[in-house]
Write a protein that holds these residues in place. Structure first.
Motif, PDB file in Angstrom:
ATOM      1  N   THR A   8    -125.547 -28.469  35.265  1.00 20.98           N
ATOM      2  CA  THR A   8    -124.820 -29.643  35.743  1.00 20.98           C
ATOM      3  C   THR A   8    -124.190 -29.363  37.101  1.00 20.98           C
ATOM      4  N   LYS A   9    -123.806 -30.440  37.763  1.00 25.38           N
ATOM      5  CA  LYS A   9    -123.209 -30.311  39.091  1.00 25.38           C
ATOM      6  C   LYS A   9    -121.807 -29.721  39.039  1.00 25.38           C
ATOM      7  N   SER A  10    -121.054 -30.056  37.983  1.00 25.08           N
ATOM      8  CA  SER A  10    -119.636 -29.697  37.962  1.00 25.08           C
ATOM      9  C   SER A  10    -119.189 -28.853  36.781  1.00 25.08           C
ATOM     10  N   HIS A  11    -120.040 -28.695  35.746  1.00 27.97           N
ATOM     11  CA  HIS A  11    -119.601 -28.011  34.523  1.00 27.97           C
ATOM     12  C   HIS A  11    -120.489 -26.830  34.145  1.00 27.97           C
ATOM     13  N   GLY A  12    -121.266 -26.329  35.070  1.00 26.81           N
ATOM     14  CA  GLY A  12    -122.140 -25.207  34.757  1.00 26.81           C
ATOM     15  C   GLY A  12    -123.256 -25.630  33.816  1.00 26.81           C
ATOM     16  N   ARG A  13    -123.698 -24.712  33.001  1.00 34.08           N
ATOM     17  CA  ARG A  13    -124.784 -25.004  32.069  1.00 34.08           C
ATOM     18  C   ARG A  13    -124.253 -25.696  30.809  1.00 34.08           C
ATOM     19  N   ALA A  14    -125.114 -26.519  30.227  1.00 34.84           N
ATOM     20  CA  ALA A  14    -124.719 -27.278  29.039  1.00 34.84           C
ATOM     21  C   ALA A  14    -125.833 -27.222  28.000  1.00 34.84           C
ATOM     22  N   LEU A  15    -125.416 -27.227  26.736  1.00 36.23           N
ATOM     23  CA  LEU A  15    -126.338 -27.279  25.599  1.00 36.23           C
ATOM     24  C   LEU A  15    -126.109 -28.580  24.849  1.00 36.23           C
ATOM     25  N   ALA A  16    -127.189 -29.318  24.600  1.00 40.86           N
ATOM     26  CA  ALA A  16    -127.106 -30.537  23.804  1.00 40.86           C
ATOM     27  C   ALA A  16    -128.117 -30.457  22.664  1.00 40.86           C
ATOM     28  N   LEU A  17    -127.687 -30.854  21.472  1.00 45.68           N
ATOM     29  CA  LEU A  17    -128.558 -30.909  20.302  1.00 45.68           C
ATOM     30  C   LEU A  17    -128.626 -32.353  19.819  1.00 45.68           C
ATOM     31  N   ASP A  18    -129.834 -32.868  19.704  1.00 43.85           N
ATOM     32  CA  ASP A  18    -130.039 -34.266  19.321  1.00 43.85           C
ATOM     33  C   ASP A  18    -129.211 -35.209  20.198  1.00 43.85           C
ATOM     34  N   GLY A  19    -129.128 -34.878  21.476  1.00 45.17           N
ATOM     35  CA  GLY A  19    -128.448 -35.740  22.430  1.00 45.17           C
ATOM     36  C   GLY A  19    -126.942 -35.634  22.433  1.00 45.17           C
ATOM     37  N   ILE A  20    -126.368 -34.685  21.677  1.00 45.02           N
ATOM     38  CA  ILE A  20    -124.917 -34.515  21.606  1.00 45.02           C
ATOM     39  C   ILE A  20    -124.539 -33.177  22.237  1.00 45.02           C
ATOM     40  N   ILE A  21    -123.597 -33.209  23.180  1.00 45.03           N
ATOM     41  CA  ILE A  21    -123.174 -31.995  23.870  1.00 45.03           C
ATOM     42  C   ILE A  21    -122.493 -31.038  22.887  1.00 45.03           C
ATOM     43  N   GLN A  22    -122.969 -29.811  22.852  1.00 43.56           N
ATOM     44  CA  GLN A  22    -122.366 -28.770  22.012  1.00 43.56           C
ATOM     45  C   GLN A  22    -121.381 -27.917  22.802  1.00 43.56           C
ATOM     46  N   CYS A  23    -121.702 -27.680  24.072  1.00 44.13           N
ATOM     47  CA  CYS A  23    -120.828 -26.850  24.898  1.00 44.13           C
ATOM     48  C   CYS A  23    -121.230 -26.979  26.358  1.00 44.13           C
ATOM     49  N   THR A  24    -120.250 -26.808  27.229  1.00 43.02           N
ATOM     50  CA  THR A  24    -120.531 -26.651  28.651  1.00 43.02           C
ATOM     51  C   THR A  24    -119.832 -25.387  29.122  1.00 43.02           C
ATOM     52  N   GLN A  25    -120.390 -24.800  30.143  1.00 40.18           N
ATOM     53  CA  GLN A  25    -119.913 -23.506  30.628  1.00 40.18           C
ATOM     54  C   GLN A  25    -118.458 -23.559  31.075  1.00 40.18           C
ATOM     55  N   SER A  26    -118.020 -24.714  31.549  1.00 44.28           N
ATOM     56  CA  SER A  26    -116.670 -24.800  32.120  1.00 44.28           C
ATOM     57  C   SER A  26    -115.561 -24.777  31.086  1.00 44.28           C
ATOM     58  N   ASP A  27    -115.833 -25.257  29.863  1.00 46.81           N
ATOM     59  CA  ASP A  27    -114.723 -25.383  28.907  1.00 46.81           C
ATOM     60  C   ASP A  27    -115.041 -24.878  27.500  1.00 46.81           C
ATOM     61  N   GLU A  28    -116.198 -24.231  27.304  1.00 46.67           N
ATOM     62  CA  GLU A  28    -116.570 -23.783  25.956  1.00 46.67           C
ATOM     63  C   GLU A  28    -115.564 -22.810  25.355  1.00 46.67           C
ATOM     64  N   PHE A  29    -114.900 -22.031  26.204  1.00 46.97           N
ATOM     65  CA  PHE A  29    -113.983 -21.006  25.702  1.00 46.97           C
ATOM     66  C   PHE A  29    -112.847 -21.596  24.874  1.00 46.97           C
ATOM     67  N   ALA A  30    -112.414 -22.807  25.206  1.00 54.68           N
ATOM     68  CA  ALA A  30    -111.302 -23.418  24.470  1.00 54.68           C
ATOM     69  C   ALA A  30    -111.673 -23.607  23.003  1.00 54.68           C
ATOM     70  N   TYR A  31    -112.838 -24.176  22.768  1.00 55.65           N
ATOM     71  CA  TYR A  31    -113.304 -24.392  21.404  1.00 55.65           C
ATOM     72  C   TYR A  31    -113.563 -23.076  20.682  1.00 55.65           C
ATOM     73  N   GLN A  32    -114.288 -22.174  21.327  1.00 58.25           N
ATOM     74  CA  GLN A  32    -114.677 -20.915  20.680  1.00 58.25           C
ATOM     75  C   GLN A  32    -113.450 -20.086  20.286  1.00 58.25           C
ATOM     76  N   GLU A  33    -112.474 -20.005  21.180  1.00 53.75           N
ATOM     77  CA  GLU A  33    -111.282 -19.212  20.887  1.00 53.75           C
ATOM     78  C   GLU A  33    -110.475 -19.808  19.739  1.00 53.75           C
ATOM     79  N   MET A  34    -110.319 -21.127  19.753  1.00 52.68           N
ATOM     80  CA  MET A  34    -109.465 -21.746  18.743  1.00 52.68           C
ATOM     81  C   MET A  34    -110.079 -21.729  17.346  1.00 52.68           C
ATOM     82  N   ILE A  35    -111.359 -22.037  17.236  1.00 49.70           N
ATOM     83  CA  ILE A  35    -111.978 -22.030  15.902  1.00 49.70           C
ATOM     84  C   ILE A  35    -112.039 -20.618  15.331  1.00 49.70           C
ATOM     85  N   SER A  36    -111.977 -19.620  16.210  1.00 52.93           N
ATOM     86  CA  SER A  36    -112.017 -18.225  15.766  1.00 52.93           C
ATOM     87  C   SER A  36    -110.629 -17.671  15.470  1.00 52.93           C
ATOM     88  N   PHE A  37    -109.714 -17.797  16.420  1.00 56.81           N
ATOM     89  CA  PHE A  37    -108.426 -17.114  16.291  1.00 56.81           C
ATOM     90  C   PHE A  37    -107.415 -17.860  15.435  1.00 56.81           C
TER      91      PHE A  37
END
Length: 291
Positions: free
Chosen positions: A44-73
């Motif tokens: 993407t132009k502004s959010h780095g790389r992105a993964l979408a499954l069945d047309g739904i965004i799973q993560c973008t490089q710019s903000d994935e850490f927020a989700y990953q850290e919280m669901i884990s810690f």
């Protein structure tokens, strides 16, 4: 007022009718139909790389850490000694990356049903896919239901990093699933499941928390800000087998130095507690389930 443009990815789904997040795409990196879903990786132009499954965004490089850290810690820091952890889903590797940082965690089993997501993430999303290759992690390709049926009373913490409740992930939001993860926990175990956003799917949040409450004597719903998720917010349902576990207050508090050494950018003990401070309309809806 034609706002439709070529070169943009737009996330359109009935789970949030009338609303769409659009990202300007600079390059399609990978597109494939797996056995289970459409897998798309793009730059993407502004959010780095992105993964979408069945047309739904799973993560973008710019903000994935927020989700990953919280669901884990959130669950890890409420357990007194989370040595053995199970991740259901999480094929991008982000949750494994974060769970492996916790100094008390010794073994991580991960079960992902879609091998294509695993391989694509390692190739195109290495900042997350690196988690799949950590020495603490053992990756199993298969059905999380079947895996837990064969691993009773084995895990201290179980984290369900699922996509939204459509397609292959729909079964991960049912009461039967909470019953199954309960059976796979050791005494005093804790679970944490992705649980959607109250701004777009309040009924779904209430239902998911209800399922959790029916199985766990301690439960809670917390939130985190993730700008590229629907409404900019995502929620987590937590459950504990010990009625005295206060999921809203971490028993493990890391120093600022420890947080820096683990490269945590979102989570700390204050954010942990703040995650459970909810707007009145959400609290009222969730409290109705107990009356």
């Amino acid at each position: 007022m034609d706002a439709m443009k070529t070169g943009w990815f737009s996330e359109i789904n009935d789970l949030w009718p009338g609303v769409s997040l659009s990202l300007e795409v600079t390059k399609i990196l990978h597109r494939q139909r797996s056995k289970y879903q459409d897998v798309l990786v793009f730059e993407t132009k502004s959010h780095g790389r992105a993964l979408a499954l069945d047309g739904i965004i799973q993560c973008t490089q710019s903000d994935e850490f927020a989700y990953q850290e919280m669901i884990s810690f959130l669950p890890l820091c409420c357990h007194p000694n989370p040595k053995n952890v199970l991740i259901v889903g999480g094929g991008d590797g982000g949750v494994a990356r974060e769970v492996a940082k916790h100094p008390q965690v010794e073994k991580i089993a991960q079960v992902e049903i879609d091998s294509v997501v695993l391989e694509v993430s390692k190739q195109y999303l290495p900042y997350m896919g690196i988690g799949l290759q950590h020495p603490k992690v053992t990756v199993n390709v298969g059905d999380g239901f079947e895996f837990m049926k064969n691993h009773k009373a084995e895990f201290d913490v179980i984290i369900t990093d699922s996509s939204d409740p459509v397609g292959p992930a729909e079964c991960l939001f049912q009461e039967s699933y909470f019953s199954l993860i309960k059976s796979a926990l050791k005494p005093g175990g804790i679970v944490c499941n992705q649980a959607g956003t109250a701004w777009a799917n309040l009924d779904h949040v209430v239902q998911t928390l209800n399922h959790c409450k029916s199985m766990f004597p301690s439960s809670a719903y917390g939130i985190a800000a993730v700008p590229t998720y629907p409404t900019g917010q995502i929620g987590f349902v937590l459950g504990g087998l010990n009625a005295e576990t206060d999921l809203k207050k971490p028993t493990k508090v890391f120093s600022q130095t420890e947080l820096d050494e683990m490269s945590l950018r979102y989570y700390d003990h204050e954010v942990h507690q703040a995650a459970f401070v909810l707007p009145r309309f959400v609290k009222k809806a969730l409290n109705k389930t107990t009356s």
